[in-house]
Design a protein around this motif. Structure first.
Motif, short mmCIF file in Angstrom:
data_model
loop_
_atom_site.label_atom_id
_atom_site.label_comp_id
_atom_site.label_asym_id
_atom_site.label_seq_id
_atom_site.Cartn_x
_atom_site.Cartn_y
_atom_site.Cartn_z
N ILE A 40 0.84 -1.21 0.00
CA ILE A 40 0.00 0.00 0.00
C ILE A 40 0.88 1.26 0.00
O ILE A 40 0.61 2.22 -0.73
CB ILE A 40 -0.94 -0.01 1.22
N THR A 41 1.96 1.22 0.80
CA THR A 41 2.86 2.39 0.85
C THR A 41 3.51 2.62 -0.50
O THR A 41 3.66 3.77 -0.96
CB THR A 41 3.94 2.18 1.93
N ALA A 42 3.92 1.55 -1.17
CA ALA A 42 4.54 1.68 -2.50
C ALA A 42 3.55 2.27 -3.50
O ALA A 42 3.90 3.12 -4.33
CB ALA A 42 5.05 0.32 -2.96
N CYS A 43 2.28 1.79 -3.43
CA CYS A 43 1.26 2.34 -4.34
C CYS A 43 0.93 3.81 -3.99
O CYS A 43 0.60 4.60 -4.88
CB CYS A 43 0.01 1.48 -4.27
N TRP A 44 1.00 4.14 -2.71
CA TRP A 44 0.73 5.52 -2.27
C TRP A 44 1.70 6.52 -2.90
O TRP A 44 1.39 7.70 -3.04
CB TRP A 44 0.79 5.57 -0.75
N ALA A 45 2.87 6.04 -3.28
CA ALA A 45 3.86 6.92 -3.92
C ALA A 45 3.32 7.52 -5.22
O ALA A 45 3.75 8.59 -5.64
CB ALA A 45 5.15 6.14 -4.20
N VAL A 46 2.37 6.83 -5.88
CA VAL A 46 1.77 7.39 -7.09
C VAL A 46 1.05 8.70 -6.77
O VAL A 46 1.18 9.70 -7.48
CB VAL A 46 0.78 6.37 -7.71
N PHE A 47 0.26 8.70 -5.67
CA PHE A 47 -0.46 9.91 -5.28
C PHE A 47 0.50 11.02 -4.87
O PHE A 47 0.32 12.19 -5.26
CB PHE A 47 -1.40 9.58 -4.11
N VAL A 48 1.54 10.66 -4.10
CA VAL A 48 2.50 11.67 -3.65
C VAL A 48 3.20 12.31 -4.85
O VAL A 48 3.38 13.53 -4.92
CB VAL A 48 3.52 11.04 -2.68
N THR A 49 3.59 11.47 -5.81
CA THR A 49 4.27 12.00 -7.00
C THR A 49 3.34 12.89 -7.82
O THR A 49 3.74 13.96 -8.31
CB THR A 49 4.78 10.85 -7.87
N GLY A 50 2.09 12.48 -7.99
CA GLY A 50 1.14 13.30 -8.73
C GLY A 50 0.88 14.63 -8.04
O GLY A 50 0.75 15.67 -8.69
N LEU A 51 0.78 14.59 -6.69
CA LEU A 51 0.58 15.82 -5.95
C LEU A 51 1.78 16.77 -6.11
O LEU A 51 1.61 17.99 -6.25
CB LEU A 51 0.36 15.51 -4.46
#
Length: 297
Positions: free
Chosen positions: A74-85
């Motif tokens: 989940i943390t690895a996938c959360w990086a997608v949101f952080v990068t987009g933000l």
């Protein structure tokens, strides 16, 4: 290199960490993905972030022991949101900076155009004053049949004023009393000079006060009915004062039409341009006094 590092998660992160959903590689690569958005263009930054995040997800899923928590995935996938933000924030900051630069450039252009327009208006006013004070007056005298034998000399002086180069560089300082003496001698009526014999001031101030005096003397000769005038020069501390007096008919300064340029432009306008002022005191049948005041900077 970062994608390869992320894919090597099963060999670089201990099984106990992976079993509890922890990994030092995920935050490390996430910071890199965020940095891509700040230092790279939209397409290169987004593509680099996507490649590294894919490596994190694949590496985390591959290294996760069977039956362990999925927090690491989940943390690895959360990086997608952080990068987009990060990309969104950088885009907003970048566009805000562009708008600020554009606003500053437009304001500077407006200020520059305003300065140019002000200089053009000042040049036009100066040309109108020269035309009013010199050739227009001479031509009017000729047209009215009032020209005296020295009209030819006056016409030559008028032409010299009009032909003066716009970029002429006069001396920095000039004797005001000397210029006024020449103006009084050429006034075509008796003028009594009193007060200071020499007064060195900046040339622009000396010329403005002299030209204002010439206009005042012209008005004395044309309108006052006086047979002579007096020009008095004095210095009171930092204040230079030139007074032009006559004992003629006098007039009401408040009733001078706005279309008349003599007092408004040739006297008051000239003094205002050098930071000085002109006061006119006159009463019917009691003469007129024009007082020019200028203060040393």
């Amino acid at each position: 290199m970062l994608a390869a590092l992320a894919l090597a998660t099963p060999w670089l992160v201990s099984a106990s960490w992976l079993n509890s959903g922890k990994s030092w590689i995920v935050p490390f690569c996430t910071f890199a993905c965020v940095a891509y958005q700040y230092y790279e263009g939209r397409m290169p930054g987004s593509l680099a972030g996507l490649v590294v995040i894919t490596g994190m997800v694949v590496g985390t899923v591959t290294g996760r022991p069977e039956g362990s928590v999925i927090d690491g995935v989940i943390t690895a996938c959360w990086a997608v949101f952080v990068t987009g933000l990060a990309r969104l924030l950088w885009t907003l900051v970048h566009r805000g900076g562009e708008l600020a630069d554009q606003t500053i450039a437009e304001a500077e252009t407006a200020r520059r155009q305003s300065r140019i327009a002000a200089l053009e208006r000042a040049d036009e006013r100066a040309s109108n004053r020269d035309l009013h004070d010199h050739p227009a007056t001479t031509l009017l005298l000729v047209g009215l049949g009032l020209a005296d034998p020295r009209i030819g000399e006056q016409a030559e002086r008028d032409l010299a004023v009009l032909r003066r180069p716009a970029d002429e560089r006069p001396p920095a300082r000039t004797d005001l009393c000397g210029l006024l003496a020449v103006a009084c001698d050429e006034a075509r009526l008796p003028v009594i000079r009193t007060g200071a014999e020499q007064l060195i001031v900046p040339t622009n101030a000396a010329r403005a006060m002299t030209n204002a005096t010439i206009e005042a003397l012209t008005n004395v000769r044309r309108h006052s009915g006086a047979e002579s005038a007096e020009v008095h020069v004095a210095e009171d501390g930092d204040i230079v004062i030139v007074e032009i007096r006559d004992e003629g008919h006098g007039f009401d300064p408040e009733r001078v039409p706005a279309s008349r340029r003599g007092v408004r432009e040739s006297i008051r306008g000239r003094m205002a341009e050098i930071g000085g002022c002109a006061a006119i005191e006159s009463e019917l049948r009691r003469g007129t006094t024009v007082r020019l005041r200028w203060t040393h900077a």
